[in-house]
Motif scaffolding. Structure first.
Motif, PDB file in Angstrom:
ATOM      1  N   ALA A   2      90.554  60.634 -75.563  1.00  0.00           N
ATOM      2  CA  ALA A   2      91.260  61.533 -75.055  1.00  0.00           C
ATOM      3  C   ALA A   2      92.662  61.077 -74.491  1.00  0.00           C
ATOM      4  O   ALA A   2      93.326  60.449 -75.369  1.00  0.00           O
ATOM      5  N   TYR A   3      93.001  61.188 -73.094  1.00  0.00           N
ATOM      6  CA  TYR A   3      94.219  60.592 -72.707  1.00  0.00           C
ATOM      7  C   TYR A   3      94.427  58.924 -73.163  1.00  0.00           C
ATOM      8  O   TYR A   3      95.617  58.566 -73.428  1.00  0.00           O
ATOM      9  N   ASN A   4      93.276  58.164 -73.175  1.00  0.00           N
ATOM     10  CA  ASN A   4      93.385  56.898 -73.360  1.00  0.00           C
ATOM     11  C   ASN A   4      94.010  56.742 -75.061  1.00  0.00           C
ATOM     12  O   ASN A   4      94.686  55.910 -75.085  1.00  0.00           O
ATOM     13  N   LEU A   5      93.436  57.377 -75.903  1.00  0.00           N
ATOM     14  CA  LEU A   5      93.919  57.243 -77.187  1.00  0.00           C
ATOM     15  C   LEU A   5      95.129  57.712 -77.420  1.00  0.00           C
ATOM     16  O   LEU A   5      96.005  56.937 -78.127  1.00  0.00           O
ATOM     17  N   ALA A   6      95.725  58.835 -76.695  1.00  0.00           N
ATOM     18  CA  ALA A   6      97.018  59.396 -76.735  1.00  0.00           C
ATOM     19  C   ALA A   6      98.100  58.304 -76.107  1.00  0.00           C
ATOM     20  O   ALA A   6      99.326  58.254 -76.562  1.00  0.00           O
ATOM     21  N   ALA A   7      97.661  57.423 -75.043  1.00  0.00           N
ATOM     22  CA  ALA A   7      98.543  56.499 -74.472  1.00  0.00           C
ATOM     23  C   ALA A   7      98.628  55.142 -75.417  1.00  0.00           C
ATOM     24  O   ALA A   7      99.219  54.210 -74.843  1.00  0.00           O
ATOM     25  N   ALA A  37      81.705  48.900 -72.157  1.00  0.00           N
ATOM     26  CA  ALA A  37      83.284  48.545 -72.085  1.00  0.00           C
ATOM     27  C   ALA A  37      84.079  49.441 -71.243  1.00  0.00           C
ATOM     28  O   ALA A  37      83.655  50.403 -71.008  1.00  0.00           O
ATOM     29  N   ILE A  38      85.358  48.793 -70.664  1.00  0.00           N
ATOM     30  CA  ILE A  38      86.239  49.623 -70.034  1.00  0.00           C
ATOM     31  C   ILE A  38      87.441  49.424 -70.714  1.00  0.00           C
ATOM     32  O   ILE A  38      87.790  48.162 -70.869  1.00  0.00           O
ATOM     33  N   ALA A  39      88.294  50.299 -70.911  1.00  0.00           N
ATOM     34  CA  ALA A  39      89.528  50.027 -71.530  1.00  0.00           C
ATOM     35  C   ALA A  39      90.874  50.220 -70.338  1.00  0.00           C
ATOM     36  O   ALA A  39      90.493  51.215 -69.759  1.00  0.00           O
ATOM     37  N   LEU A  40      91.594  49.214 -70.395  1.00  0.00           N
ATOM     38  CA  LEU A  40      92.827  49.380 -69.363  1.00  0.00           C
ATOM     39  C   LEU A  40      93.900  49.649 -70.149  1.00  0.00           C
ATOM     40  O   LEU A  40      94.358  48.569 -70.782  1.00  0.00           O
ATOM     41  N   THR A  41      94.644  50.815 -70.164  1.00  0.00           N
ATOM     42  CA  THR A  41      95.772  51.344 -70.969  1.00  0.00           C
ATOM     43  C   THR A  41      96.954  51.691 -70.226  1.00  0.00           C
ATOM     44  O   THR A  41      96.848  52.400 -69.270  1.00  0.00           O
ATOM     45  N   PRO A  42      98.128  50.976 -70.419  1.00  0.00           N
ATOM     46  CA  PRO A  42      99.167  51.248 -69.453  1.00  0.00           C
ATOM     47  C   PRO A  42      99.806  52.600 -70.153  1.00  0.00           C
ATOM     48  O   PRO A  42      99.683  52.847 -71.325  1.00  0.00           O
ATOM     49  N   ILE A  43     100.250  53.305 -69.132  1.00  0.00           N
ATOM     50  CA  ILE A  43     100.967  54.755 -69.333  1.00  0.00           C
ATOM     51  C   ILE A  43     102.405  54.421 -69.341  1.00  0.00           C
ATOM     52  O   ILE A  43     102.860  54.048 -68.334  1.00  0.00           O
TER      53      ILE A  43
END
Length: 102
Positions: A20-25, A36-42
């Motif tokens: 969702a938002y993670n892929l869009a960012a 796992a957990i992904a940390l993605t900067p916006i």
């Protein structure tokens, strides 16, 4: 510290939420079988800021290093809980040991 981001925000995503938002960012899609957990900067303020994938069993601590120019910073958790944060404050998050079947 695994990563330090100068960004408008940070998404912490489980495999279920990675599309969702993670892929869009610009974050990765994670297989549901991976713990796992992904940390993605916006909107990172640097071209070298990249998402990081860590073990779901790690504690994630987010520390606000600088106050924004309005003086109000917030941590949104599942868009339900809003926590006001101050400069140099630290919020730590652990993934629940309980799995939910969707």
């Amino acid at each position: 510290a695994v990563a330090v981001y100068d960004a408008d925000g940070l998404i912490l995503s489980t495999p279920t939420g990675s599309t969702a938002y993670n892929l869009a960012a610009g974050g990765p899609v994670i297989s549901p079988s991976v713990d796992a957990i992904a940390l993605t900067p916006i909107c990172p303020h640097s071209l070298s800021a990249k998402p990081v994938v860590i073990s779901a069993h790690e504690e994630v601590c987010i520390e606000l290093i600088e106050q924004n120019h309005h003086g109000n910073n917030f941590l949104l958790l599942h868009t339900t809980f809003v926590v006001s944060t101050m400069q140099n404050s630290k919020q730590c998050i652990l993934m629940s040991p309980t799995n939910v079947l969707l």
